[in-house]
Design an enzyme around this catalytic site. Structure first.
Site, PDB file in Angstrom:
ATOM      1  N   HIS A   1     -36.755 -23.847 -13.275  1.00  0.00           N
ATOM      2  CA  HIS A   1     -35.611 -23.655 -14.162  1.00  0.00           C
ATOM      3  C   HIS A   1     -34.648 -24.822 -13.972  1.00  0.00           C
ATOM      4  CE1 HIS A   1     -35.734 -19.033 -14.999  1.00  0.00           C
ATOM      5  NE2 HIS A   1     -36.944 -19.573 -15.035  1.00  0.00           N
TER       6      HIS A   1
ATOM      7  N   GLU B   1     -31.449 -25.003 -13.468  1.00  0.00           N
ATOM      8  CA  GLU B   1     -30.507 -24.881 -12.359  1.00  0.00           C
ATOM      9  C   GLU B   1     -31.167 -25.199 -11.020  1.00  0.00           C
ATOM     10  OE1 GLU B   1     -29.454 -21.255 -15.063  1.00  0.00           O
ATOM     11  OE2 GLU B   1     -31.170 -22.550 -14.695  1.00  0.00           O
TER      12      GLU B   1
ATOM     13  N   CYS C   1     -30.034 -16.762 -14.878  1.00  0.00           N
ATOM     14  CA  CYS C   1     -30.852 -15.562 -14.691  1.00  0.00           C
ATOM     15  C   CYS C   1     -30.677 -15.068 -13.246  1.00  0.00           C
ATOM     16  CB  CYS C   1     -32.316 -15.896 -14.981  1.00  0.00           C
ATOM     17  SG  CYS C   1     -33.098 -16.928 -13.698  1.00  0.00           S
TER      18      CYS C   1
ATOM     19  N   CYS D   1     -31.867 -17.731 -10.583  1.00  0.00           N
ATOM     20  CA  CYS D   1     -30.975 -18.882 -10.472  1.00  0.00           C
ATOM     21  C   CYS D   1     -29.625 -18.477  -9.886  1.00  0.00           C
ATOM     22  CB  CYS D   1     -30.809 -19.561 -11.825  1.00  0.00           C
ATOM     23  SG  CYS D   1     -32.347 -20.332 -12.377  1.00  0.00           S
TER      24      CYS D   1
END
Length: 167
Positions: free
Chosen positions: A59, A61, A89, A92
Protein backbone atom coordinates in the site's frame (compact mmCIF):
# COMPACT_ATOMS: atom_id res chain seq x y z
CA UNK A 1 1.03 42.55 -11.67
CA UNK A 2 1.07 38.76 -11.32
CA UNK A 3 -1.53 37.04 -9.20
CA UNK A 4 -0.11 34.85 -6.46
CA UNK A 5 -1.86 31.70 -5.39
CA UNK A 6 -1.49 30.90 -1.74
CA UNK A 7 -1.95 27.29 -0.75
CA UNK A 8 -1.55 25.77 2.66
CA UNK A 9 1.32 23.44 3.48
CA UNK A 10 -1.27 20.66 3.71
CA UNK A 11 -2.49 21.39 0.17
CA UNK A 12 1.09 21.54 -1.12
CA UNK A 13 1.98 18.11 0.24
CA UNK A 14 -1.38 16.59 -0.66
CA UNK A 15 -0.70 17.71 -4.24
CA UNK A 16 2.57 15.72 -4.01
CA UNK A 17 0.59 12.69 -2.78
CA UNK A 18 -1.76 13.14 -5.75
CA UNK A 19 1.27 13.01 -8.06
CA UNK A 20 2.15 9.66 -6.50
CA UNK A 21 -1.43 8.48 -7.03
CA UNK A 22 -1.18 9.37 -10.72
CA UNK A 23 2.00 7.27 -10.95
CA UNK A 24 -0.01 4.32 -9.65
CA UNK A 25 -2.73 4.96 -12.25
CA UNK A 26 -0.13 4.83 -15.04
CA UNK A 27 0.59 1.26 -13.91
CA UNK A 28 -3.11 0.37 -13.72
CA UNK A 29 -2.92 0.38 -9.93
CA UNK A 30 -5.62 1.87 -7.73
CA UNK A 31 -4.45 5.50 -7.63
CA UNK A 32 -3.55 6.10 -4.02
CA UNK A 33 -0.44 8.08 -3.17
CA UNK A 34 1.36 9.05 0.01
CA UNK A 35 4.21 11.30 1.09
CA UNK A 36 5.86 11.72 4.49
CA UNK A 37 7.21 15.11 5.47
CA UNK A 38 9.68 16.02 8.22
CA UNK A 39 10.90 19.57 8.79
CA UNK A 40 9.43 20.73 5.49
CA UNK A 41 11.13 18.02 3.43
CA UNK A 42 9.60 14.95 1.78
CA UNK A 43 11.49 11.99 3.24
CA UNK A 44 9.28 9.19 1.97
CA UNK A 45 6.79 8.63 -0.79
CA UNK A 46 4.87 5.76 -2.25
CA UNK A 47 1.96 4.66 -4.36
CA UNK A 48 -0.07 1.49 -4.51
CA UNK A 49 1.74 -1.46 -6.08
CA UNK A 50 -0.50 -4.26 -4.87
CA UNK A 51 -1.50 -5.50 -8.32
CA UNK A 52 1.99 -5.18 -9.82
CA UNK A 53 3.72 -6.86 -6.90
CA UNK A 54 0.84 -9.19 -5.93
CA UNK A 55 1.64 -8.57 -2.27
CA UNK A 56 -0.74 -7.40 0.44
CA UNK A 57 1.75 -5.03 2.04
CA UNK A 58 2.45 -2.76 -0.94
CA UNK A 59 0.00 0.00 0.00
CA UNK A 60 1.11 3.58 -0.62
CA UNK A 61 1.41 4.39 3.09
CA UNK A 62 3.53 1.35 3.89
CA UNK A 63 5.93 2.04 1.03
CA UNK A 64 6.23 5.68 2.12
CA UNK A 65 6.87 4.60 5.73
CA UNK A 66 9.58 2.19 4.61
CA UNK A 67 11.32 4.89 2.56
CA UNK A 68 11.06 7.38 5.43
CA UNK A 69 12.50 4.82 7.88
CA UNK A 70 15.52 4.48 5.62
CA UNK A 71 15.85 8.26 5.27
CA UNK A 72 15.95 8.88 9.03
CA UNK A 73 17.70 5.61 9.94
CA UNK A 74 15.03 4.63 12.45
CA UNK A 75 11.67 2.91 12.72
CA UNK A 76 10.45 5.94 14.67
CA UNK A 77 8.97 8.69 12.51
CA UNK A 78 8.28 11.16 15.28
CA UNK A 79 7.64 14.73 14.18
CA UNK A 80 6.57 13.50 10.72
CA UNK A 81 3.34 14.08 8.85
CA UNK A 82 1.92 11.52 6.43
CA UNK A 83 -0.19 12.84 3.56
CA UNK A 84 -2.32 10.26 1.78
CA UNK A 85 -5.00 10.65 -0.87
CA UNK A 86 -7.37 8.07 0.66
CA UNK A 87 -8.15 7.47 4.32
CA UNK A 88 -5.89 4.72 5.70
CA UNK A 89 -7.17 1.14 5.98
CA UNK A 90 -6.78 -0.87 9.23
CA UNK A 91 -3.40 -2.31 8.17
CA UNK A 92 -1.96 1.08 7.27
CA UNK A 93 -3.46 2.75 10.34
CA UNK A 94 -1.73 0.14 12.51
CA UNK A 95 1.60 0.78 10.80
CA UNK A 96 1.15 4.53 11.22
CA UNK A 97 0.59 4.11 14.98
CA UNK A 98 3.53 1.72 15.26
CA UNK A 99 5.87 4.08 13.41
CA UNK A 100 4.97 6.92 15.80
CA UNK A 101 3.99 9.32 13.02
CA UNK A 102 2.73 12.52 14.63
CA UNK A 103 0.04 13.53 12.15
CA UNK A 104 -1.94 12.11 9.23
CA UNK A 105 -3.60 14.26 6.59
CA UNK A 106 -5.88 12.52 4.13
CA UNK A 107 -7.96 13.62 1.18
CA UNK A 108 -10.93 11.34 0.51
CA UNK A 109 -12.78 9.29 3.11
CA UNK A 110 -13.03 5.53 2.60
CA UNK A 111 -16.50 4.22 3.46
CA UNK A 112 -15.37 0.60 2.97
CA UNK A 113 -12.16 0.47 5.02
CA UNK A 114 -11.44 3.89 6.52
CA UNK A 115 -9.83 3.65 9.94
CA UNK A 116 -9.05 7.32 10.56
CA UNK A 117 -12.61 8.25 11.49
CA UNK A 118 -15.02 6.79 8.94
CA UNK A 119 -15.56 3.19 10.12
CA UNK A 120 -13.46 3.60 13.24
CA UNK A 121 -10.50 5.67 14.32
CA UNK A 122 -7.46 3.55 15.09
CA UNK A 123 -5.17 6.59 14.83
CA UNK A 124 -6.67 8.39 17.82
CA UNK A 125 -7.53 5.27 19.85
CA UNK A 126 -6.70 6.15 23.48
CA UNK A 127 -5.99 2.53 24.45
CA UNK A 128 -2.89 2.49 22.22
CA UNK A 129 0.41 3.85 23.52
CA UNK A 130 0.54 6.40 20.68
CA UNK A 131 -2.14 8.58 19.13
CA UNK A 132 -1.93 10.40 15.82
CA UNK A 133 -3.47 13.78 15.02
CA UNK A 134 -5.81 13.48 12.03
CA UNK A 135 -6.82 16.11 9.48
CA UNK A 136 -9.27 15.06 6.78
CA UNK A 137 -10.69 16.51 3.60
CA UNK A 138 -7.58 18.24 2.22
CA UNK A 139 -8.00 18.45 -1.58
CA UNK A 140 -10.85 15.99 -1.03
CA UNK A 141 -12.51 16.69 -4.37
CA UNK A 142 -9.32 16.10 -6.36
CA UNK A 143 -8.47 12.94 -4.42
CA UNK A 144 -11.97 11.57 -4.85
CA UNK A 145 -12.10 12.46 -8.54
CA UNK A 146 -8.87 10.60 -9.31
CA UNK A 147 -10.29 7.43 -7.75
CA UNK A 148 -13.71 7.79 -9.40
CA UNK A 149 -12.20 8.41 -12.83
CA UNK A 150 -9.85 5.44 -12.49
CA UNK A 151 -12.69 3.05 -11.69
CA UNK A 152 -14.88 4.58 -14.40
CA UNK A 153 -12.09 3.97 -16.93
CA UNK A 154 -11.59 0.43 -15.62
CA UNK A 155 -15.31 -0.36 -16.03
CA UNK A 156 -15.29 1.14 -19.54
CA UNK A 157 -12.30 -1.02 -20.57
CA UNK A 158 -14.05 -4.09 -19.16
CA UNK A 159 -17.24 -3.25 -21.07
CA UNK A 160 -15.28 -2.64 -24.27
CA UNK A 161 -13.60 -6.05 -23.95
CA UNK A 162 -16.96 -7.65 -23.32
CA UNK A 163 -18.48 -6.17 -26.49
CA UNK A 164 -15.46 -7.29 -28.55
CA UNK A 165 -15.99 -10.92 -27.54
CA UNK A 166 -19.67 -10.78 -28.47
CA UNK A 167 -18.93 -9.87 -32.09
Amino acid sequence: MTEEIFVSQDEKYMAAALQEARRAWMLNEVPIGAVIVKDGEVIGKGFNLRESMQTTLTHAELLAIQEANQAVGSWRLEDCTLYVTLEPCPMCAGAIVQSRIKRVVYGASDPKAGCAGTLMNLLEEPRFNHQVDVTSGILEQQCSTVLKNFFKELRQKKNDRGSETEE
